[in-house]
Design an enzyme around this catalytic site. Structure first.
Site, PDB file in Angstrom:
ATOM      1  CE  LYS A  18      48.837  32.129  39.951  1.00 23.26           C
ATOM      2  NZ  LYS A  18      48.664  32.714  41.344  1.00 23.26           N
ATOM      3  CB  SER A  19      44.744  30.960  36.758  1.00 21.06           C
ATOM      4  OG  SER A  19      44.990  32.224  37.637  1.00 21.06           O
ATOM      5  NE  ARG A  73      41.446  27.404  37.696  1.00 18.35           N
ATOM      6  CZ  ARG A  73      41.934  28.204  38.660  1.00 18.35           C
ATOM      7  NH1 ARG A  73      43.205  28.574  38.359  1.00 18.35           N
ATOM      8  NH2 ARG A  73      41.145  28.539  39.500  1.00 18.35           N
ATOM      9  CG  ASP A 102      52.941  30.892  41.800  1.00 16.29           C
ATOM     10  OD1 ASP A 102      53.810  30.750  42.727  1.00 16.29           O
ATOM     11  OD2 ASP A 102      51.770  31.281  42.251  1.00 16.29           O
ATOM     12  CG  ASN A 121      53.109  32.753  49.519  1.00 18.46           C
ATOM     13  OD1 ASN A 121      52.447  32.160  50.135  1.00 18.46           O
ATOM     14  ND2 ASN A 121      53.629  34.076  49.642  1.00 18.46           N
ATOM     15  NE  ARG A 125      48.102  32.319  50.616  1.00 15.16           N
ATOM     16  CZ  ARG A 125      48.508  32.500  49.374  1.00 15.16           C
ATOM     17  NH1 ARG A 125      49.843  32.641  48.799  1.00 15.16           N
ATOM     18  NH2 ARG A 125      47.440  32.739  48.386  1.00 15.16           N
ATOM     19  CB  SER A 181      37.413  30.583  43.880  1.00 16.04           C
ATOM     20  OG  SER A 181      38.235  31.008  43.022  1.00 16.04           O
ATOM     21  CB  SER A 232      37.636  34.409  42.813  1.00 17.95           C
ATOM     22  OG  SER A 232      38.154  35.625  43.609  1.00 17.95           O
ATOM     23  CG  ASP A 274      44.476  37.256  41.945  1.00 15.78           C
ATOM     24  OD1 ASP A 274      44.596  37.530  43.063  1.00 15.78           O
ATOM     25  OD2 ASP A 274      44.478  36.370  41.204  1.00 15.78           O
ATOM     26  CE  LYS A 290      43.222  36.504  46.629  1.00 16.69           C
ATOM     27  NZ  LYS A 290      42.820  35.949  45.338  1.00 16.69           N
ATOM     28  CD  GLU A 291      50.129  35.479  46.324  1.00 18.77           C
ATOM     29  OE1 GLU A 291      50.324  34.910  45.309  1.00 18.77           O
ATOM     30  OE2 GLU A 291      48.929  36.058  46.661  1.00 18.77           O
ATOM     31  NE  ARG A 308      47.966  39.769  46.694  1.00 19.41           N
ATOM     32  CZ  ARG A 308      47.784  38.806  45.735  1.00 19.41           C
ATOM     33  NH1 ARG A 308      46.743  38.707  45.089  1.00 19.41           N
ATOM     34  NH2 ARG A 308      48.861  38.411  45.463  1.00 19.41           N
ATOM     35  CG  HIS A 314      53.193  37.795  42.345  1.00 24.19           C
ATOM     36  ND1 HIS A 314      52.459  37.439  41.302  1.00 24.19           N
ATOM     37  CD2 HIS A 314      52.483  37.534  43.739  1.00 24.19           C
ATOM     38  CE1 HIS A 314      51.179  37.021  41.806  1.00 24.19           C
ATOM     39  NE2 HIS A 314      51.309  36.763  43.043  1.00 24.19           N
ATOM     40  NE  ARG A 315      47.964  38.521  41.294  1.00 26.32           N
ATOM     41  CZ  ARG A 315      48.434  38.185  40.005  1.00 26.32           C
ATOM     42  NH1 ARG A 315      48.970  38.895  39.229  1.00 26.32           N
ATOM     43  NH2 ARG A 315      48.037  36.911  39.787  1.00 26.32           N
ATOM     44  CE  LYS A 372      52.601  34.106  44.539  1.00 27.70           C
ATOM     45  NZ  LYS A 372      52.575  32.514  44.600  1.00 27.70           N
TER      46      LYS A 372
END
Length: 441
Positions: A35-36, A40, A62, A106, A136, A183, A210, A330, A357-358, A361, A401-402, A427
């Site tokens: 995803k990251s 990007r 996402d 989100n 957030r 970050s 991060s 994460d 975060k979402e 956490r 999701h995590r 997500k």
């Protein structure tokens, strides 16, 4: 799908029960694209001169909101191969649309990256999302953009979205950005600033969390033709003006955060799991999750295009560890699931930013680990997890999701673990539960 479940009043609606698996497990898996990296690469391709073709892209909520928002900004993105190939017509540092309302769900990466990108345009843009997104913080990013001559306003208290951008190009100059919340603020600025009117100097205030994600951003920018000067400690960045991103073909690595769930399986069940497509030199810092497992007694075998984690030998049970996970925050929830099966406590520090975060956490993860029977001490910047006899439980996921993917691992050994709202995994990993079932047989 609800924004957040009430952990004190669990609901069985739509929950799934995880079936215990017999170990040891021996499997090979290739998670979907990062995803990251997908988001990007989409930003760099959107700002590039010429066309880019991204292959191996992640298909998820996402990435869908990122693609939809870029299209609303007037940037053509063509989707092929069931979403894994993206053809992007670069706008050469411009934003073609003069107004747009962007719903970003989100997705933290999307709201942060596109707030910065929108300042390059000429017109009025508004970014909004689900209720949790409006809690957030994004104020540090808005302040930095305003210091560079933009006009960015956060509508919610505490510097949170919705965000209004009244854009007339980004003048550039000097700005300071807080590093302690996310970050992604810095990454958003870095990717937008090559298209500013004048060179930009960005200075980081405080601890940069991060850090590997910032390194990932710099490497992605370099791949698309823009070089940023920075010292080794990443405290300051000099970004050239009129830096020309160049369109290109770009292959996206499998998601290292998603890989953490599969690397955790042999730690819990024994055996070995190989994740293909990742190496120690991967762009994503989360491959360092395997180092945490190594400290807990697992054996790691790294190759040129795969990493295998072997569970501890029978004579050496999994052991607790003291870990600083600031750079790989994460994967904290994945590590927490593993810690429930270790001998002795596990302490995770350096992740205070995980509260933003979402979901929270730290606090919410502690709540669910206790629901499963663990003893958990919540710390200002992490948790201390002391294993206790586990019990069946309906685990709440807070639309995170995590939380769902990580705590499902507990059910591979403990019968009666049910995961509420499993659909929240869409997500970043819609096919997670099917892949998990295949890997454990």
């Amino acid at each position: 799908m609800t924004d957040a479940a009430d952990p004190n009043h669990p609901s069985p609606a739509d929950a799934i029960e995880i079936q215990p698996a017999s170990g040891p497990v021996r499997a090979t898996v290739r998670p979907p694209g990062s995803k990251s990296l997908t988001n990007r690469a989409l930003v760099c391709a959107a700002l590039a001169q010429g066309e880019s073709v991204l292959t191996g892209a992640l298909v998820s909520d996402d990435t869908r909101v990122m693609i939809d928002s870029l299209q609303r900004l007037g940037i053509a993105v063509e989707v092929a191969d069931l979403g894994t190939t993206l053809r992007v017509a670069g706008a050469a540092g411009q934003v073609p649309a003069t107004e747009a309302e962007l719903f970003i769900g989100n997705s933290g990466t999307t709201v942060r990256f596109l707030t910065a990108l929108a300042t390059l345009g000429h017109g009025a843009f508004r970014l909004t999302g689900v209720p949790r997104m409006h809690e957030r913080p994004i104020g540090d990013l808005a302040e930095a953009l305003n210091a560079l001559g933009a006009s960015v306003l956060c509508e919610s208290p505490g510097g949170c979205p919705p965000v209004q951008v009244h854009a007339n190009g980004l003048p550039g100059g000097e700005a300071r950005v807080g590093g302690s919340i996310s970050s992604q603020f810095l990454s958003a600025l870095l990717m937008a600033c090559p298209c500013a009117d004048t060179p930009t100097r960005l200075t980081v205030d405080g601890e940069l969390v991060s850090r590997p994600y910032v390194t990932m951003t710099l490497r992605t920018m370099r791949d698309f033709g823009v070089e940023v000067a920075a010292p080794e400690d990443l405290s300051r960045f000099d970004v050239p003006a009129a830096g020309a991103y160049r369109g290109r073909g770009y292959e996206i690595e499998p998601d290292a955060s998603a890989a953490s769930y599969f690397w955790a399986i042999p730690a819990i069940l024994g055996g070995a799991v190989t994740v293909e497509g990742l190496s120690r030199s991967a762009l994503q810092g989360d491959v360092a999750f395997v180092d945490c497992l190594e400290q807990m007694g697992c054996r790691v075998e790294a190759g040129a295009d795969a990493i295998t984690v072997h569970g501890p030998p029978d004579s050496q049970p999994l052991r607790g560890a003291r870990l600083d996970m600031n750079a790989i925050s994460d994967t904290v929830q994945t590590l927490a699931a593993v810690a429930l099966f270790a001998e002795g406590p596990t302490e995770v520090r350096g992740v205070a930013h995980n509260r933003h975060k979402e979901t929270d956490r730290i606090a919410d993860l502690a709540t669910e680990l206790r629901r499963l029977g663990a003893e958990v001490d919540e710390l200002s910047d992490g948790l201390k997890i002391t294993p206790r006899p586990l019990r069946p439980a309906l685990v709440q996921t807070y639309d995170d999701h995590r939380m769902a993917m990580s705590l499902a691992l507990v059910g591979l050994r403990q019968p009666g673990v049910r995961i509420a709202n499993p659909g929240c995994t869409a997500k970043t990993y819609p096919g997670y539960f099917a892949d998990l079932a295949r890997v454990v047989g």
